[in-house]
Design an enzyme around this catalytic site. Sequence first.
Site, PDB file in Angstrom:
ATOM      1  N   CYS B  37     -46.008  69.422  31.933  1.00 47.54           N
ATOM      2  CA  CYS B  37     -46.084  70.616  31.105  1.00 47.54           C
ATOM      3  C   CYS B  37     -44.730  71.318  31.090  1.00 47.54           C
ATOM      4  CB  CYS B  37     -47.142  71.558  31.631  1.00 47.54           C
ATOM      5  SG  CYS B  37     -46.822  71.995  33.336  1.00 47.54           S
ATOM      6  N   CYS B  40     -43.007  72.939  34.098  1.00 45.48           N
ATOM      7  CA  CYS B  40     -42.318  72.149  35.135  1.00 45.48           C
ATOM      8  C   CYS B  40     -40.805  72.318  35.030  1.00 45.48           C
ATOM      9  CB  CYS B  40     -42.629  70.662  34.969  1.00 45.48           C
ATOM     10  SG  CYS B  40     -44.370  70.309  34.918  1.00 45.48           S
ATOM     11  N   ASP B 453     -20.669  26.514  -3.455  1.00 43.79           N
ATOM     12  CA  ASP B 453     -19.228  26.440  -3.587  1.00 43.79           C
ATOM     13  C   ASP B 453     -18.803  25.137  -2.910  1.00 43.79           C
ATOM     14  OD1 ASP B 453     -16.736  27.523  -4.320  1.00 43.79           O
ATOM     15  OD2 ASP B 453     -16.369  28.051  -2.225  1.00 43.79           O
ATOM     16  N   ASP B 652     -18.324  30.808   1.618  1.00 44.79           N
ATOM     17  CA  ASP B 652     -17.873  31.075   2.979  1.00 44.79           C
ATOM     18  C   ASP B 652     -17.975  32.545   3.365  1.00 44.79           C
ATOM     19  OD1 ASP B 652     -15.789  32.251   1.660  1.00 44.79           O
ATOM     20  OD2 ASP B 652     -14.357  30.665   2.092  1.00 44.79           O
ATOM     21  N   ASP B 656     -15.808  34.468  -1.401  1.00 42.29           N
ATOM     22  CA  ASP B 656     -16.822  34.492  -2.449  1.00 42.29           C
ATOM     23  C   ASP B 656     -17.582  35.807  -2.492  1.00 42.29           C
ATOM     24  OD1 ASP B 656     -16.226  31.762  -2.707  1.00 42.29           O
ATOM     25  OD2 ASP B 656     -17.559  31.339  -1.022  1.00 42.29           O
TER      26      ASP B 656
END
Lengths: 124, 767
Positions: B37, B40, B453, B652, B656
């Site tokens: 709670c 605390c 490619d 790659d 690209d």
Amino acid sequence: MMVINILGVLLIALIVWWFWLYREPAAAMEAGEVTIEVKDGIYSPAHIRLKAGQSLSLKFIRRDPSPCASVVVFEDFDVSEELPLNKARKVELPPMQPGRYPFTCQMQMYKGELIVEKAADAHG
Amino acid sequence: MDSEHQSAQGKPCHQHGSSAQAAAVPQQVLMIEGAGCASCVGKIESAIHRVPGVQEASMNFVERTVTVTGEVSADVLIQAVEQAGYGARVTSEESSAELLDEKEQADREYYKRLLREMSIALGLGIPLMIYGLVIGEMTVTTTMERVAWGLVGLATLAVMLVSGRHFYVGAWKSVRNHSANMDTLIALGTGTAWLYSMVVVMVPDVVPLMARHVYFEATAMIIGLINLGLALEVRARGRTSEAIKRLIGLQARTARVFRDGREVDVPIEQVQKGDQVRVRPGEKIPVDGVVSDGHSSVDESMLTGEPMPVEKTVGDEIVGGTLNKSGSLLFKATRVGKDTALARIISMVKQAQNSKPPIGRLADVISGYFVPAIMIIAVISALIWLNVGPEPTVAFAVVSATTVLIIACPCALGLATPMSVMVGVGKAAEAGVLIRNGQALQTASKITAMILDKTGTITEGAPRVTEVVPVGDMDEASVLRLAATLEQGSEHPLAQAIVESAQDRDIELGEVDGFNSIAGHGVEGRVDDCSLLFGNEKLMRDREISIDAYLEQAQSMAAQARTPMYLASGERLIALIAVADPIKEDSVEAIKRLQNDGIRVVMLTGDNRDTAKAVAEQLGIEEFFAEVLPEDKSSKVAELQQQGEIVGMTGDGINDAPALALADVGFAIGTGTDVAIESADVTLMRGSLHGLADAIAVSRATLRNIRQNLFGAFIYNVAGVPVAAGVLYPFFGMLLSPVIAGAAMAFSSLTVVTNANRLRLFKPEDH
């Protein structure tokens, strides 16, 4: 019997209003960070209001051990994060356009919403 | 709740205030256990404050952490907190492996808790059900029966509070929050059954004689069965993350580094960038680095799926998580912690596993409205029974409403997509295929055309000079020297082939002036005061250099899948050089797999038509785009898209990038792990095109699995809810028992998870 039928219809109307039509006032975000507790089937706070163009850091703390609660998904941003139990986990979000952006668990049982308002509106 | 939030949001400011001191005074964060709670907070803070040396202690209640400023050891602080009656431990940045261990531990505890709760509920529910089946009706007529059932009702209430507490608390909180979930349905269903039964027991006169029936067994059984279903689901869910567990398991726990001239074993978290690290044969490579001494073969199959070990020597990059096989290696750490390739792969796979493909959207929309809709159906069903049902109408109304609430399963619907994605993305990662997100997974399953490619994708990407034909009075070595000198500044793979060829022949290169690269055509510059032009046929024609006499020879080179290049000095051709890039061993087979999947495979290359045609023929590809300039690659993607194709582009990932971005799905093919993980929708960790076919096979299998799950979950709810409401009663006199509904609901979501787990057995290479 008539009374029961009327009560039934009212009950249906109540369900529709309570779950679908009612819009909860959102907790406005002051700083750039909000802490959200994941517990007992809800995010709390579940509704967060912020200004457009503001980046946001949400800190989630999961208290619910059920695996359903273990992932939070922001579908609009393609962001998801696994939430460890009883530990804080930060989710950083980019500045947003005005609109409403839900965040949920994977199964849509936990639900929350980011309400992004135009910068001018939020000031007013 | 509000006070909790205030304390949570108030604290960070407090912490900020003390952070200035933190520059000089150390700060540590303790995790607090057992603080239930908000009150605390004060106790814990003051307990820590009393420790000598502590300057500042502030607790964040929501996080259950306390930040302590001051020169004091953690042990003393933990002791102080323990004396105050709580638990504390030091927090540190945990590795994925630790987080995973904790998750598994938490799952195990949750599993045990659910089984415990199930046993309690079924311990009451099963005897009650047997009583109902064997002895007969569970009705309340005599005072004796009222007392007996009243006690059973109280026992059921105890079961509800002990075993079903989480349903009721969850339901209450979510309803208060204007949302509804599975808990809401279970709580309403079991609550209705219990409440009705209690009314029958306490005030039987308000219920017609025929309807004085109790349903305590239903409440207890449903709670027990749903807890059982949840427990089994936790178990099954654990298995869906096996792929990520395997990846995390690849991380070494310690590393042997040089510190103060000695080799010492340190935890992996302490390895710094720049450290010299020793790996002995048979050991895992702990972090990413560059070999500084030694020679060995390294098994990278766990990351790339490539079965052959890779030779590593001085200057080569090595990747954390791979296995050093034969020799001892010394390397310099270049990436550590979260930056290593393995850590990035783990984080990417996790991210993808949690993202959703668009196919799940409809289910999401439905589940958004689902629970309230079911509640409405339950009310309507009860009203219909009350109005037109047979006697005892009240009992029928209660049973049908309860059964509708219990049988509906939003979870099966919600789980259908994420579980399959989790397993599918993990499965792909095992095959060395990293899928960025759910969207990429779904689109990859629908690809109708694939552009490959040529260089580096279909071929090795390491061209070699096959022929040098001087034209005129210069010898081979001289023309090769000129060409190599000119090309030494170029990054093009063909240029590198020329330079390597010159180096292989020990030809010393000169210097180049005015180097200029003409994209897609060639290069120009001055070497030894000669103005040189080196490139393809088009470049020669553009500059009006006569090559007609050598065209036939060039064409015959091209017909053998070699790329002819022309070297001109001034306005005169001085050499014809052919370069060939060998096709990867398994490209032909992988392309056949794609074609067998019904995918239109198109090759794209900057090469001339004749070379492209020869390569395409070797590969069994009918369509190709030749002489494509780098900037035109994306327009070829667009061209196929305009034809209505869903286009995948494989390249790659670096040169690209625009084409990969424009394609419906961009596949970056990497050799080893040195890949542009960030740029593509799908990253193939190994160089083989089989990865591409695997990626498509896995994505198709995953989408099929999702469809099965969604279909099953839809049908279950669409058929189950009306049956529960009693639509079969007028025809067959049949009404579902709430207990059966509970069992069906519990196992419907388990079925979804189990079906997703089936994907783990999928073998992409068989498809």
